[in-house]
Enzyme design. Structure first.
Site, PDB file in Angstrom:
ATOM      1  N   GLY A  29       0.765  -1.243   0.000  1.00  0.00           N
ATOM      2  CA  GLY A  29       0.000   0.000   0.000  1.00  0.00           C
ATOM      3  C   GLY A  29       0.795   1.292   0.000  1.00  0.00           C
TER       4      GLY A  29
ATOM      5  CD  GLU B  90       1.840   0.577   7.109  1.00  0.00           C
ATOM      6  OE1 GLU B  90       1.930   0.463   5.867  1.00  0.00           O
ATOM      7  OE2 GLU B  90       1.660  -0.384   7.869  1.00  0.00           O
TER       8      GLU B  90
ATOM      9  CG  ASP C 197      -7.166   0.176  11.268  1.00  0.00           C
ATOM     10  OD1 ASP C 197      -7.750   0.933  12.048  1.00  0.00           O
ATOM     11  OD2 ASP C 197      -7.760  -0.769  10.694  1.00  0.00           O
TER      12      ASP C 197
ATOM     13  N   GLY D 124      -2.375  -0.850  14.410  1.00  0.00           N
ATOM     14  CA  GLY D 124      -0.954  -0.715  14.752  1.00  0.00           C
ATOM     15  C   GLY D 124      -0.246  -2.057  14.890  1.00  0.00           C
TER      16      GLY D 124
ATOM     17  CB  THR E 181       0.729  -4.185  10.172  1.00  0.00           C
ATOM     18  OG1 THR E 181      -0.564  -4.751  10.001  1.00  0.00           O
ATOM     19  CG2 THR E 181       1.630  -4.564   9.008  1.00  0.00           C
TER      20      THR E 181
ATOM     21  CG  ASP F 108      -5.493  -3.589  -1.545  1.00  0.00           C
ATOM     22  OD1 ASP F 108      -5.032  -3.135  -0.480  1.00  0.00           O
ATOM     23  OD2 ASP F 108      -5.791  -4.777  -1.697  1.00  0.00           O
TER      24      ASP F 108
ATOM     25  NE  ARG G 176      -2.393  -2.892  -4.442  1.00  0.00           N
ATOM     26  CZ  ARG G 176      -2.284  -3.101  -3.134  1.00  0.00           C
ATOM     27  NH1 ARG G 176      -2.101  -2.098  -2.318  1.00  0.00           N
ATOM     28  NH2 ARG G 176      -2.363  -4.322  -2.643  1.00  0.00           N
TER      29      ARG G 176
HETATM   30  P1  5GP Z   1      -3.074  -2.393  11.201  1.00  0.00           P
HETATM   31  O1  5GP Z   1      -2.151  -3.551  11.455  1.00  0.00           O
HETATM   32  O2  5GP Z   1      -2.524  -1.090  11.684  1.00  0.00           O
HETATM   33  O3  5GP Z   1      -4.458  -2.665  11.703  1.00  0.00           O
HETATM   34  O4  5GP Z   1      -3.291  -2.333   9.645  1.00  0.00           O
HETATM   35  C1  5GP Z   1      -2.369  -1.778   8.835  1.00  0.00           C
HETATM   36  C2  5GP Z   1      -2.613  -2.168   7.430  1.00  0.00           C
HETATM   37  O5  5GP Z   1      -3.966  -2.479   7.184  1.00  0.00           O
HETATM   38  C3  5GP Z   1      -2.306  -0.978   6.543  1.00  0.00           C
HETATM   39  O6  5GP Z   1      -0.953  -0.994   6.168  1.00  0.00           O
HETATM   40  C4  5GP Z   1      -3.219  -1.206   5.379  1.00  0.00           C
HETATM   41  O7  5GP Z   1      -2.574  -2.026   4.449  1.00  0.00           O
HETATM   42  C5  5GP Z   1      -4.394  -1.935   5.978  1.00  0.00           C
HETATM   43  N1  5GP Z   1      -5.512  -1.016   6.224  1.00  0.00           N
HETATM   44  C6  5GP Z   1      -5.978  -0.528   7.401  1.00  0.00           C
HETATM   45  N2  5GP Z   1      -7.027   0.297   7.196  1.00  0.00           N
HETATM   46  C7  5GP Z   1      -7.199   0.323   5.856  1.00  0.00           C
HETATM   47  C8  5GP Z   1      -8.110   1.036   4.997  1.00  0.00           C
HETATM   48  O8  5GP Z   1      -8.989   1.821   5.404  1.00  0.00           O
HETATM   49  N3  5GP Z   1      -7.960   0.811   3.662  1.00  0.00           N
HETATM   50  C9  5GP Z   1      -7.014  -0.027   3.143  1.00  0.00           C
HETATM   51  N4  5GP Z   1      -6.966  -0.150   1.819  1.00  0.00           N
HETATM   52  N5  5GP Z   1      -6.143  -0.690   3.910  1.00  0.00           N
HETATM   53  C10 5GP Z   1      -6.241  -0.513   5.250  1.00  0.00           C
END
Ligand code: 5GP
Length: 173
Positions: A41, A96, A100, A102, A104, A157, A163
């Site tokens: 992303g 990044e 979201d 956090g 990842t 995506d 994308r």
């Molecule tokens: P986390 O581990 O912080 O919950 O998620 C991080 C990853 O989730 C981001 O790098 C992204 O790839 C994906 N992600 C989280 N929210 C969104 C969103 O609203 N749209 C998209 N396309 N990806 C998201």
């Protein structure tokens, strides 16, 4: 098919990325930076950001996956591409797309720290604090998202679609 609503126009994104690049260039003046983009992303954001930086940079990518075609993280993160640059004793800026929960990023930060870089900082295009589970210190963020919803475009995506949209949009399912 989900409906699409624009959230950030191309000009808004350009302005945000330019001012962030200025801040980063000022903060790292006289130093060299290794940008580590998180695939997939972040690739559009990283490509725009790096061309606006006025300091020397190297670029690498880490592949991380947990989402599949769902819209919330599983917390079960696996690396799909490893670092190729040796970051030992270097200044690393992780780039990044969205923080979201956090989960990842916290996994990737620990992974990168295991290579003993000099510094590790975090830069994200979008900060979605509402569902945060892991404590993450975000050093640079272009935009904080306050409304709920799933975002696509500008590299982001949904099940590998959207994308290529030049704007950041909200999907309504
Ligand atoms: P986390 O581990 O912080 O919950 O998620 C991080 C990853 O989730 C981001 O790098 C992204 O790839 C994906 N992600 C989280 N929210 C969104 C969103 O609203 N749209 C998209 N396309 N990806 C998201």
């Amino acid at each position: 098919m989900p409906e699409i609503f624009p959230l950030l126009k191309k000009q808004d994104i350009d302005n945000m990325v330019s001012s962030l690049a200025q801040r980063i260039s000022d903060d790292y003046r006289g130093r060299k930076l290794v940008l580590v983009g998180i695939l997939k992303g972040s690739f559009v954001f990283l490509s725009d950001l790096m061309r606006r930086l006025t300091i020397p940079v190297q670029v690498d990518f880490i592949g991380a996956s947990s989402y599949g075609s769902s819209t919330s993280t599983s917390g079960n993160i696996h690396l799909t591409k490893k670092l190729e640059i040796d970051v030992k004793d270097k200044d690393v800026l992780i780039v990044e797309d969205i923080v979201d929960t956090g989960l990842t990023l916290s996994h990737i930060i620990e992974h990168i720290k295991s290579f003993t870089p000099k510094t590790v900082k975090i830069c994200t295009l979008l900060d979605k604090p509402e569902r945060r589970e892991a404590k993450i210190n975000i050093d640079y963020s272009c935009h904080v998202v306050v409304q709920k919803g799933f975002l696509v475009g500008y590299g982001l995506d949904y099940a590998e679609d959207y994308r290529n949209l030049p704007e950041i949009c909200r999907l309504k399912f």
